[in-house]
Design a protein around this motif. Structure first.
Motif, PDB file in Angstrom:
ATOM      1  N   VAL A  94       0.859  -1.183   0.000  1.00  0.00           N
ATOM      2  CA  VAL A  94       0.000   0.000   0.000  1.00  0.00           C
ATOM      3  C   VAL A  94       0.893   1.230   0.000  1.00  0.00           C
ATOM      4  CG1 VAL A  94      -1.699   1.329   1.313  1.00  0.00           C
ATOM      5  CG2 VAL A  94      -1.889  -1.168   1.170  1.00  0.00           C
ATOM      6  N   LEU A  95       0.619   2.121  -0.928  1.00  0.00           N
ATOM      7  CA  LEU A  95       1.391   3.360  -1.037  1.00  0.00           C
ATOM      8  C   LEU A  95       0.483   4.547  -0.725  1.00  0.00           C
ATOM      9  CD1 LEU A  95       3.163   2.560  -4.419  1.00  0.00           C
ATOM     10  CD2 LEU A  95       4.112   2.325  -2.121  1.00  0.00           C
ATOM     11  N   PHE A  96       1.075   5.579  -0.188  1.00  0.00           N
ATOM     12  CA  PHE A  96       0.374   6.837   0.058  1.00  0.00           C
ATOM     13  C   PHE A  96       0.975   7.866  -0.889  1.00  0.00           C
ATOM     14  CE2 PHE A  96      -0.255   4.373   3.827  1.00  0.00           C
ATOM     15  CZ  PHE A  96      -1.514   4.726   4.291  1.00  0.00           C
ATOM     16  N   TRP A  97       0.255   8.201  -1.935  1.00  0.00           N
ATOM     17  CA  TRP A  97       0.762   9.102  -2.965  1.00  0.00           C
ATOM     18  C   TRP A  97      -0.152  10.295  -3.147  1.00  0.00           C
ATOM     19  CZ3 TRP A  97       2.160   5.446  -7.649  1.00  0.00           C
ATOM     20  CH2 TRP A  97       3.379   4.820  -7.387  1.00  0.00           C
ATOM     21  N   THR A  98       0.460  11.374  -3.619  1.00  0.00           N
ATOM     22  CA  THR A  98      -0.308  12.548  -4.036  1.00  0.00           C
ATOM     23  C   THR A  98      -0.850  12.309  -5.442  1.00  0.00           C
ATOM     24  OG1 THR A  98       1.583  13.621  -5.070  1.00  0.00           O
ATOM     25  CG2 THR A  98       1.226  14.057  -2.699  1.00  0.00           C
ATOM     26  N   GLY A  99      -1.741  13.172  -5.875  1.00  0.00           N
ATOM     27  CA  GLY A  99      -2.239  13.089  -7.244  1.00  0.00           C
ATOM     28  C   GLY A  99      -1.120  13.185  -8.264  1.00  0.00           C
ATOM     29  N   ALA A 100      -0.142  14.049  -8.021  1.00  0.00           N
ATOM     30  CA  ALA A 100       0.984  14.206  -8.952  1.00  0.00           C
ATOM     31  C   ALA A 100       1.808  12.917  -9.038  1.00  0.00           C
ATOM     32  CB  ALA A 100       1.866  15.374  -8.522  1.00  0.00           C
ATOM     33  N   GLU A 101       2.002  12.264  -7.908  1.00  0.00           N
ATOM     34  CA  GLU A 101       2.756  11.006  -7.910  1.00  0.00           C
ATOM     35  C   GLU A 101       1.992   9.901  -8.644  1.00  0.00           C
ATOM     36  OE1 GLU A 101       5.358  11.188  -3.825  1.00  0.00           O
ATOM     37  OE2 GLU A 101       3.173  10.997  -3.631  1.00  0.00           O
ATOM     38  N   ILE A 102       0.687   9.868  -8.472  1.00  0.00           N
ATOM     39  CA  ILE A 102      -0.133   8.884  -9.194  1.00  0.00           C
ATOM     40  C   ILE A 102      -0.063   9.146 -10.682  1.00  0.00           C
ATOM     41  CG2 ILE A 102      -2.486   8.062  -9.591  1.00  0.00           C
ATOM     42  CD1 ILE A 102      -3.015   8.787  -6.594  1.00  0.00           C
ATOM     43  N   LEU A 103      -0.175  10.391 -11.087  1.00  0.00           N
ATOM     44  CA  LEU A 103      -0.105  10.743 -12.502  1.00  0.00           C
ATOM     45  C   LEU A 103       1.238  10.356 -13.093  1.00  0.00           C
ATOM     46  CD1 LEU A 103      -1.292  12.057 -15.021  1.00  0.00           C
ATOM     47  CD2 LEU A 103      -0.437  14.251 -14.166  1.00  0.00           C
ATOM     48  N   TYR A 106       1.306   6.598 -13.507  1.00  0.00           N
ATOM     49  CA  TYR A 106       0.406   6.173 -14.580  1.00  0.00           C
ATOM     50  C   TYR A 106       1.017   6.452 -15.955  1.00  0.00           C
ATOM     51  CZ  TYR A 106      -3.621   6.052 -17.690  1.00  0.00           C
ATOM     52  OH  TYR A 106      -4.466   5.779 -18.737  1.00  0.00           O
ATOM     53  N   LEU A 107       1.532   7.649 -16.125  1.00  0.00           N
ATOM     54  CA  LEU A 107       2.127   7.983 -17.419  1.00  0.00           C
ATOM     55  C   LEU A 107       3.369   7.139 -17.703  1.00  0.00           C
ATOM     56  CD1 LEU A 107       1.696  11.866 -17.356  1.00  0.00           C
ATOM     57  CD2 LEU A 107       0.328  10.171 -18.625  1.00  0.00           C
ATOM     58  N   SER A 108       4.158   6.822 -16.688  1.00  0.00           N
ATOM     59  CA  SER A 108       5.338   5.972 -16.906  1.00  0.00           C
ATOM     60  C   SER A 108       4.929   4.556 -17.315  1.00  0.00           C
ATOM     61  CB  SER A 108       6.220   5.929 -15.646  1.00  0.00           C
ATOM     62  OG  SER A 108       5.637   5.143 -14.635  1.00  0.00           O
ATOM     63  N   GLN A 109       3.812   4.068 -16.777  1.00  0.00           N
ATOM     64  CA  GLN A 109       3.323   2.733 -17.145  1.00  0.00           C
ATOM     65  C   GLN A 109       2.803   2.727 -18.575  1.00  0.00           C
ATOM     66  OE1 GLN A 109       3.681   0.026 -14.976  1.00  0.00           O
ATOM     67  NE2 GLN A 109       4.859   1.642 -13.992  1.00  0.00           N
ATOM     68  N   ARG A 110       2.150   3.794 -18.980  1.00  0.00           N
ATOM     69  CA  ARG A 110       1.654   3.891 -20.353  1.00  0.00           C
ATOM     70  C   ARG A 110       2.806   3.975 -21.339  1.00  0.00           C
ATOM     71  NH1 ARG A 110      -3.321   5.191 -22.057  1.00  0.00           N
ATOM     72  NH2 ARG A 110      -2.476   6.556 -23.648  1.00  0.00           N
ATOM     73  N   ASP A 111       3.832   4.753 -20.973  1.00  0.00           N
ATOM     74  CA  ASP A 111       5.001   4.896 -21.839  1.00  0.00           C
ATOM     75  C   ASP A 111       5.762   3.586 -21.978  1.00  0.00           C
ATOM     76  OD1 ASP A 111       4.356   7.559 -22.141  1.00  0.00           O
ATOM     77  OD2 ASP A 111       5.842   8.274 -20.690  1.00  0.00           O
ATOM     78  N   ALA A 112       5.745   2.760 -20.937  1.00  0.00           N
ATOM     79  CA  ALA A 112       6.489   1.490 -20.939  1.00  0.00           C
ATOM     80  C   ALA A 112       5.780   0.432 -21.790  1.00  0.00           C
ATOM     81  CB  ALA A 112       6.681   0.987 -19.522  1.00  0.00           C
ATOM     82  N   SER A 113       4.494   0.595 -22.017  1.00  0.00           N
ATOM     83  CA  SER A 113       3.762  -0.436 -22.777  1.00  0.00           C
ATOM     84  C   SER A 113       3.657  -0.137 -24.242  1.00  0.00           C
ATOM     85  CB  SER A 113       2.381  -0.658 -22.198  1.00  0.00           C
ATOM     86  OG  SER A 113       1.667   0.535 -22.061  1.00  0.00           O
TER      87      SER A 113
END
Length: 113
Positions: A94-103, A106-113
């Protein structure tokens, strides 16, 4: 309030990313509009977390806790918020992230695929 995962939305100008946000664990709605006792925030948050945690076995899920210092920070409510966070902190992965960290994630996962 679209999903429990980020999603890319098309717009007329450029895509935007929708980050999960819930009204079900929103202290304004629960405490000021629906007039629930503070314990209700704890109960809903734990129930929602347990379901999302189970759903996340194969992929990440995001749970937004919507809190305002003047509401959940009130002395008679604060212990419920602390207990929620304590329960989450005790679970693995479980991670505690800000909206910026989530974004960023998410974008790094999209770029990796």
């Amino acid at each position: 309030m679209l999903d429990d995962q980020p999603v890319m939305l098309k717009t007329r100008s450029k895509p935007i990313v929708n980050l999960p946000y819930t009204q079900e664990c929103n202290d304004v709605a629960m405490m000021l509009i629906q007039h629930h006792k503070a314990r209700e925030y704890y109960d809903r948050a734990i129930d929602q977390f347990e379901q999302l945690y189970a759903d996340a076995a194969g992929s990440a899920r995001i749970m937004a806790l919507v809190v305002h210092p003047y509401i959940m920070g009130a002395p008679h409510r604060l212990k419920y918020l602390r207990n929620v966070l304590s329960c989450f902190r005790d679970r693995r992965d479980v991670l505690f992230w800000t909206g910026a960290e989530i974004l960023d994630w998410y974008l790094s996962q999209r770029d990796a695929s």
